[in-house]
Structure formats: structure tokens, C-alpha cells
Design a protein around this motif. Sequence first.
Motif, PDB file in Angstrom:
ATOM      1  N   UNK A 294       7.850   9.444  13.129  1.00  0.00           N
ATOM      2  CA  UNK A 294       7.013   8.568  12.795  1.00  0.00           C
ATOM      3  C   UNK A 294       7.049   7.511  14.076  1.00  0.00           C
ATOM      4  N   UNK A 295       8.144   7.188  14.487  1.00  0.00           N
ATOM      5  CA  UNK A 295       8.392   6.264  15.487  1.00  0.00           C
ATOM      6  C   UNK A 295       7.689   6.837  16.732  1.00  0.00           C
ATOM      7  N   UNK A 296       7.640   7.891  17.066  1.00  0.00           N
ATOM      8  CA  UNK A 296       7.181   8.509  18.317  1.00  0.00           C
ATOM      9  C   UNK A 296       5.419   8.229  18.215  1.00  0.00           C
ATOM     10  N   UNK A 297       4.895   8.608  17.011  1.00  0.00           N
ATOM     11  CA  UNK A 297       3.564   8.325  16.592  1.00  0.00           C
ATOM     12  C   UNK A 297       3.017   6.707  16.840  1.00  0.00           C
ATOM     13  N   UNK A 298       4.058   5.925  16.269  1.00  0.00           N
ATOM     14  CA  UNK A 298       3.593   4.594  16.617  1.00  0.00           C
ATOM     15  C   UNK A 298       3.700   3.904  17.753  1.00  0.00           C
ATOM     16  N   UNK A 299       4.649   4.557  18.650  1.00  0.00           N
ATOM     17  CA  UNK A 299       5.098   4.226  19.811  1.00  0.00           C
ATOM     18  C   UNK A 299       3.787   4.465  20.842  1.00  0.00           C
ATOM     19  N   UNK A 300       3.300   5.852  20.610  1.00  0.00           N
ATOM     20  CA  UNK A 300       2.122   6.148  21.422  1.00  0.00           C
ATOM     21  C   UNK A 300       0.844   5.343  21.010  1.00  0.00           C
ATOM     22  N   UNK A 301       0.429   4.927  19.619  1.00  0.00           N
ATOM     23  CA  UNK A 301      -0.386   4.058  19.155  1.00  0.00           C
ATOM     24  C   UNK A 301      -0.238   2.800  19.825  1.00  0.00           C
ATOM     25  N   UNK A 302       0.830   2.224  19.957  1.00  0.00           N
ATOM     26  CA  UNK A 302       1.210   0.840  20.577  1.00  0.00           C
ATOM     27  C   UNK A 302       0.697   0.883  21.926  1.00  0.00           C
ATOM     28  N   UNK A 303       0.878   1.962  22.734  1.00  0.00           N
ATOM     29  CA  UNK A 303       0.530   1.853  24.142  1.00  0.00           C
ATOM     30  C   UNK A 303      -0.959   2.364  24.209  1.00  0.00           C
ATOM     31  N   UNK A 304      -1.407   3.028  23.063  1.00  0.00           N
ATOM     32  CA  UNK A 304      -3.053   3.370  23.257  1.00  0.00           C
ATOM     33  C   UNK A 304      -3.885   2.001  23.288  1.00  0.00           C
ATOM     34  N   UNK A 305      -3.525   1.221  22.150  1.00  0.00           N
ATOM     35  CA  UNK A 305      -4.281   0.106  21.714  1.00  0.00           C
ATOM     36  C   UNK A 305      -3.816  -1.156  22.203  1.00  0.00           C
ATOM     37  N   UNK A 306      -3.050  -1.324  23.309  1.00  0.00           N
ATOM     38  CA  UNK A 306      -2.599  -2.454  24.095  1.00  0.00           C
ATOM     39  C   UNK A 306      -3.483  -2.594  25.113  1.00  0.00           C
ATOM     40  N   UNK A 307      -4.070  -3.730  25.434  1.00  0.00           N
ATOM     41  CA  UNK A 307      -5.091  -3.982  26.659  1.00  0.00           C
ATOM     42  C   UNK A 307      -4.279  -4.493  27.714  1.00  0.00           C
ATOM     43  N   UNK A 308      -4.612  -4.164  28.791  1.00  0.00           N
ATOM     44  CA  UNK A 308      -3.824  -4.504  30.293  1.00  0.00           C
ATOM     45  C   UNK A 308      -4.133  -5.923  30.494  1.00  0.00           C
ATOM     46  N   UNK A 309      -5.351  -6.286  30.001  1.00  0.00           N
ATOM     47  CA  UNK A 309      -5.733  -7.746  30.305  1.00  0.00           C
ATOM     48  C   UNK A 309      -4.763  -8.711  29.489  1.00  0.00           C
ATOM     49  N   UNK A 310      -4.036  -9.675  30.191  1.00  0.00           N
ATOM     50  CA  UNK A 310      -3.136 -10.274  29.310  1.00  0.00           C
ATOM     51  C   UNK A 310      -3.676 -11.120  28.216  1.00  0.00           C
TER      52      UNK A 310
ATOM     53  N   UNK B 238       0.787  -1.111   0.128  1.00  0.00           N
ATOM     54  CA  UNK B 238      -0.051   0.050  -0.003  1.00  0.00           C
ATOM     55  C   UNK B 238       0.840   1.186   0.065  1.00  0.00           C
ATOM     56  N   UNK B 239       0.345   2.523  -0.294  1.00  0.00           N
ATOM     57  CA  UNK B 239       1.147   3.618  -0.301  1.00  0.00           C
ATOM     58  C   UNK B 239       0.155   4.745   0.199  1.00  0.00           C
ATOM     59  N   UNK B 240       0.665   6.017   0.588  1.00  0.00           N
ATOM     60  CA  UNK B 240      -0.058   6.938   1.054  1.00  0.00           C
ATOM     61  C   UNK B 240       0.116   7.091   2.675  1.00  0.00           C
ATOM     62  N   UNK B 241      -0.295   8.041   3.118  1.00  0.00           N
ATOM     63  CA  UNK B 241      -0.222   8.436   4.634  1.00  0.00           C
ATOM     64  C   UNK B 241      -1.420   7.614   5.399  1.00  0.00           C
ATOM     65  N   UNK B 242      -1.243   6.618   6.050  1.00  0.00           N
ATOM     66  CA  UNK B 242      -2.338   5.962   6.734  1.00  0.00           C
ATOM     67  C   UNK B 242      -3.213   6.690   7.939  1.00  0.00           C
ATOM     68  N   UNK B 243      -4.294   6.297   8.244  1.00  0.00           N
ATOM     69  CA  UNK B 243      -5.013   6.745   9.381  1.00  0.00           C
ATOM     70  C   UNK B 243      -4.842   5.678  10.602  1.00  0.00           C
ATOM     71  N   UNK B 244      -3.595   5.977  11.365  1.00  0.00           N
ATOM     72  CA  UNK B 244      -3.259   4.982  12.220  1.00  0.00           C
ATOM     73  C   UNK B 244      -4.260   4.523  13.255  1.00  0.00           C
ATOM     74  N   UNK B 245      -5.220   5.326  13.708  1.00  0.00           N
ATOM     75  CA  UNK B 245      -6.056   5.019  14.701  1.00  0.00           C
ATOM     76  C   UNK B 245      -7.082   3.844  14.224  1.00  0.00           C
ATOM     77  N   UNK B 246      -7.373   4.203  12.658  1.00  0.00           N
ATOM     78  CA  UNK B 246      -8.179   3.051  12.049  1.00  0.00           C
ATOM     79  C   UNK B 246      -7.610   1.641  11.804  1.00  0.00           C
ATOM     80  N   UNK B 247      -6.223   1.933  11.488  1.00  0.00           N
ATOM     81  CA  UNK B 247      -5.397   0.879  11.238  1.00  0.00           C
ATOM     82  C   UNK B 247      -5.312  -0.086  12.476  1.00  0.00           C
ATOM     83  N   UNK B 248      -4.929   0.585  13.478  1.00  0.00           N
ATOM     84  CA  UNK B 248      -4.622  -0.162  14.706  1.00  0.00           C
ATOM     85  C   UNK B 248      -5.980  -0.912  15.295  1.00  0.00           C
ATOM     86  N   UNK B 249      -7.089  -0.085  15.294  1.00  0.00           N
ATOM     87  CA  UNK B 249      -8.284  -0.536  15.832  1.00  0.00           C
ATOM     88  C   UNK B 249      -8.601  -1.964  14.757  1.00  0.00           C
TER      89      UNK B 249
END
Length: 501
Positions: free
Chosen positions: A473-489, A441-452
Motif C-alpha cells: 500500500x505504501x508503494x501505491x500511495x507514494x506513486x499517487x503522491x508523486x502523480x498528483x503533486x504539482x511542480x508549481x510551488x 470509512x471502510x473498504x478499498x478506496x479509489x485512490x485516484x478519485x480520493x487524491x483528485x
Amino acid sequence: MGNWVINNGFTSFMLVVWMGINIFLFVWFYFFYDLGDQFFYTRHLLGSALAWARAPAAVLNFNCMLILLPVCRNLLSLIRGSFCCSRTMRKQLDKNLSFHKLVAYMIALMTAVHMIAHLLNVEWYNNSRQGVYDKLSTALSNLSDTENTTYLNPIRITNLIPTYFVFTTIAGLTGVIITLALILIITSSMEVIRRSYFEVFWYTHHLFIIFFAGLVFHGAGRIVRSQTKTDPPHNFTFCKDRIDDWGKIPECPIPQFAGGFPQTWMWVIGPMVLYICERILRFIRYLQTVRYRKIVMRPSKVLELQLVKSGFKMEVGQYVFLNCPAISQLEWHPFTMTSAPEEDFFSVHIRSAGDWTNKLIDIIMGVDGPFGTASEDVFDYEVSMLVGAGIGVTPFASILKSIWYKFKDSNPKLRTRKVDHVKVRFDEDTDVVTGLKQKTHYGRPAWDKEFEQVRKENPTSVVGTFLCGPEALGKVLEKKCAKYSDVDPRKTKFYFNKENF
């Protein structure tokens, strides 16, 4: 908070440990010199500047021990490949250059404090020698024996210019050399210089050889001196006000002093030996013949080199250093390999950006590596997100090829069941880097949509998110990883991994 801990908890713990050791060393040695009885007379000449000079020196020893370890790439690759290196530990190894920079900043800070304190010490030593201060300071500065070895004040004449002392003593001269080398190393490491004038960064960084040589000999001058035991003992609490009785009554023999044994070399000798072994191994690799298998100029001024080297073995996502002796015997540039381990050659894709890349076609090349990176862990995850920006697609080309070969051969070690969202811009029917028919794929993705979407499709998986691209970009993705990770193992977790060279 729990989401943040998943990706950054152990890293933060390691930083707290490192900072705790720094603080402990500073405080411990500060009070050692500020309260120790053996330094009572030394403190009378120098005041608190004694402790302010020695405490940073202890922190410097510790950090100079650490500074070379993160750039021992073969050592890190060995540790990464060992059976005892867990996924969490490998994530720390991927932050080797960040830690290297952090240690360098601490060295710079402590060097500044150490240098300022010692400049004050030289001034106060000189004033005491000239009799500017009280009677006790003058008496202490005049002390010497027949061999001039048990003195306290290292300035032995009354008409000395402090600048002359700095440039004619072992401690002073090596201190100047160390400081100048450090200033050049740090300033040339700034992002703007490293990006625009890489040669300047590369050559000045090798001043670390001079830095460590000066560091080893810096303490040999034994400028800071402490009171030694005598028989009978000299009790400073009783004798400090009876200067005229020194050497005349048994209670007050003439005090004797000695410089401390140099210790810096004991801190740095181990890492120095490891780094020398590292360079010897790199030199041996450099001497091995590398043959061109294929040279292709791809669109967008991307040069593809397919190379063959006897005994060369690689894993997905690893990188090598390339050297062109005709351009420079010392200059090495890192490039991620785009070939798969299953192929009988290794390849790199290099974006043509100047004379160095333009001359590669006609020049014999040296190869050093391969070295481990975060992308090696891609097969440890059932689900992986690969994010490549521009030429940053190169490590993922190797991964995609390897997955294809493993799937084709029904390799039982292939644990990964899904790879999502490789974001790169190409216009050909077949990717010029991967050589696969599957379009990226190419273009700027909507990261919230992708992670969701990934979280929805993989509700119980551990997802490895891998990036080869810019820091922003690394800072953005690192924040998204934290945002969409669930505490429940039992639910989805995203682990962020980034390429570092």
C-alpha cells in the motif's frame, strides 16, 4: 519528473552521496594497494587479490560505522525534536530502517569479496612458502630476522595446511566468526522468518555483539604487510633481479616488512559508544515501574492496554517497545501509542496473534520509549491524509484524539485545519480505538478519485499523506503522491510519510 523530485529528491541525493563515498573508498584503496611502491613485493606474492581484499575492507569500515546509527532510536528522536531538524530531514529519519538494511546489504557484499580474495591470498602465501612459484617469491617467503618480525609471508613453515592457518590466526579465526555471525543475522532478517519466527530474528540479530567484537580484533593479526624504509634504502626496481646480492651490496640491503596498524576500531568506536549509551538509557527505562490503568479486550481480538509510568511524556504518533520478562528478558516488541499527549495515561492496542499477546494480561511489563515517527509531523501540515490499514489505525487514533483535545481547548498551536480520509474498518457506533463518535470509512478506496478530490478542495496547500500499513500500500500511495503533486510551488503538493519500526 518534478512530481517525483518533491517526494524523493533529497532521499535520492543522500543515496547518491552514500554510494559515491563507497565507490570513492573502493577505488582509492584499490589503486593504493595496486600501485603503491611499498606493496610491490606483496603484490608479487599475491597479485591483484591484494587490492581486491583491501578495497572492500575500506568500504566495510565505512559501512560498519554507519550500521548502528539508524537503530539508535533515542538519538534519532533527539535529532527529530531539535530546532534544526527540518521537515525534509525528518522524512529521512523516517527511513532509518530502510537505510539500515541497505548498509547491511553493502556489508554482506563487501564481506563476500573480502573473504574470497583473502582465501586466495592464503593459498598463494602457502604456495610461495613451499617454493611453488619463482625464485623471488621463494626468497621473499624465506625472509625473517632474529625476532621473526620483519617477514613478508605470514606463513612461517613449509608444511602448513591452509585451513589450519585460517583457524589458528587472529585474522583467520575472527574472520570466520564475523562471517558466520553475518550470515545468521542476514538470513534470519528475511521477511518470511521475521514475520513467522520473530524470536529467531530477535535473538540472532544480537549476534551483532560478536560481529563487532570480532571486527575490532580482526586487524590485530596484521596479515597484510608492506615494505618499510631502511638505511640505506632497498630499491626494489634494482634489487628484484639481484636476489643473491641482498644484504651483500649497499644498494640492496635485505628488505624489511611490517603489518599495517589496525584501523577498524577507529571507524566503529564512536557509533559503538553511542549505541552503548542507547542501551543504558533503555535499561534505565526498563527498571522504571509501569502500572496498568485499564485492560480491555476489544472486538476482533484487539487488546487495549492503558498504562501509567512516572515522568512519561509523548507526542502524537510515537511508539514504545513492550517487554514481558516472564516470556523473555531480551524480547521487545514495538507498538504505536493510541492515546493523546493531553491524556494522563498512554495506551496501546495489540492484536492478539499468539501466546505472547495472550499472556500480557497476567504479566508485569517493561516499557521503552517513546520514539519518534513520521506521524509526529502531522501538525506541520494544514491538510493531512491519514491512511491506516487494519491495526495500522493506532498512530492516527492518537492524532485524532489530540486534535479533538486541542480544538476543545482552543489551542493556538493547532495549525491543521483539515484531516481527510482515515480508512479503517470498524463496525461499532463509536470507534473502539479512537473512542470518538465520528465514524471512520471502510473498504478499498479509489485512490485516484480520493487524491483528485483532495487536490481540488485544497488547490494551494501542502498535504501530508501518512500511512501506517503494509509496504504494498505504501508503494501505491507514494506513486499517487508523486502523480498528483504539482511542480508549481503555488499549487497542491503531496508529501508521503510512512511509519517504520
